[in-house]
Design a protein around this motif. Structure first.
Motif, short mmCIF file in Angstrom:
data_model
loop_
_atom_site.label_atom_id
_atom_site.label_comp_id
_atom_site.label_asym_id
_atom_site.label_seq_id
_atom_site.Cartn_x
_atom_site.Cartn_y
_atom_site.Cartn_z
N ILE A 150 1.50 -7.21 29.69
CA ILE A 150 1.84 -6.00 30.44
C ILE A 150 1.54 -6.17 31.93
O ILE A 150 2.33 -5.77 32.79
CB ILE A 150 1.11 -4.77 29.85
N LYS A 151 0.40 -6.78 32.25
CA LYS A 151 0.05 -7.01 33.65
C LYS A 151 1.07 -7.92 34.34
O LYS A 151 1.44 -7.68 35.49
CB LYS A 151 -1.35 -7.61 33.77
N LYS A 152 1.52 -8.96 33.63
CA LYS A 152 2.53 -9.85 34.20
C LYS A 152 3.84 -9.11 34.41
O LYS A 152 4.50 -9.28 35.45
CB LYS A 152 2.76 -11.05 33.28
N ALA A 153 4.23 -8.29 33.45
CA ALA A 153 5.48 -7.52 33.58
C ALA A 153 5.38 -6.53 34.74
O ALA A 153 6.34 -6.37 35.51
CB ALA A 153 5.79 -6.79 32.27
N LEU A 154 4.25 -5.88 34.88
CA LEU A 154 4.06 -4.94 35.99
C LEU A 154 4.12 -5.66 37.33
O LEU A 154 4.76 -5.20 38.27
CB LEU A 154 2.73 -4.20 35.85
N SER A 155 3.47 -6.80 37.40
CA SER A 155 3.47 -7.58 38.64
C SER A 155 4.88 -8.02 39.00
O SER A 155 5.30 -7.93 40.15
CB SER A 155 2.56 -8.79 38.50
N ALA A 156 5.65 -8.46 38.00
CA ALA A 156 7.03 -8.87 38.25
C ALA A 156 7.87 -7.68 38.69
O ALA A 156 8.69 -7.80 39.62
CB ALA A 156 7.62 -9.50 36.99
N TRP A 157 7.66 -6.53 38.08
CA TRP A 157 8.41 -5.34 38.45
C TRP A 157 8.08 -4.93 39.88
O TRP A 157 8.96 -4.60 40.67
CB TRP A 157 8.09 -4.20 37.49
N GLN A 158 6.77 -4.95 40.22
CA GLN A 158 6.36 -4.58 41.57
C GLN A 158 6.94 -5.54 42.61
O GLN A 158 7.34 -5.12 43.69
CB GLN A 158 4.84 -4.54 41.68
N ALA B 89 9.72 -7.07 42.44
CA ALA B 89 11.15 -6.85 42.54
C ALA B 89 11.52 -5.59 43.31
O ALA B 89 12.68 -5.40 43.67
CB ALA B 89 11.76 -6.78 41.13
N GLN B 90 10.54 -4.74 43.60
CA GLN B 90 10.82 -3.50 44.32
C GLN B 90 11.00 -3.78 45.81
O GLN B 90 10.33 -4.66 46.36
CB GLN B 90 9.67 -2.50 44.14
N PRO B 91 11.89 -3.04 46.47
CA PRO B 91 12.06 -3.22 47.92
C PRO B 91 10.74 -2.88 48.63
O PRO B 91 9.94 -2.08 48.17
CB PRO B 91 13.13 -2.20 48.30
N ALA B 92 10.52 -3.53 49.78
CA ALA B 92 9.26 -3.37 50.52
C ALA B 92 9.00 -1.92 50.91
O ALA B 92 7.85 -1.47 50.94
CB ALA B 92 9.27 -4.24 51.77
#
Length: 88
Positions: free
Chosen positions: A70-78, A80-83
């Motif tokens: 879950i932490k890895k998925a959250l980090s990847a999602w974050q 991918a978000q625009p700055a």
């Protein structure tokens, strides 16, 4: 600051639980006393406790592995978000 250098483990390393192991419970021996407890009953209870400890430790490792995922998925999602849309 304490001056000690702390080494951090990578987030994806799941360490096995510490403490009492099921085999230590199963193999535990006690001194026999003349008017002591029934050794067969003690052995059966120790096996039951060891089995329950095995289940608990297995579940703990599964939860720790899920937490890493879950932490890895959250980090990847974050990442991918625009700055300008970063959540803090």
């Amino acid at each position: 600051m304490t001056g000690r250098h702390e080494q951090r483990r990578p987030a994806d390393v799941v360490r096995p639980p510490r403490g009492l192991r099921p085999w230590q419970i199963r193999d535990r021996c006690f001194n026999v006393r003349r008017r002591g407890l029934d050794p067969v009953e003690i052995r059966a209870f120790l096996h039951q406790v060891a089995d329950e400890l095995t289940v608990a430790q297995t579940a703990l490792v599964a939860v720790q592995e899920e937490n890493v995922r879950i932490k890895k998925a959250l980090s990847a999602w974050q990442s991918a978000q625009p700055a300008n849309h970063r959540y803090r």
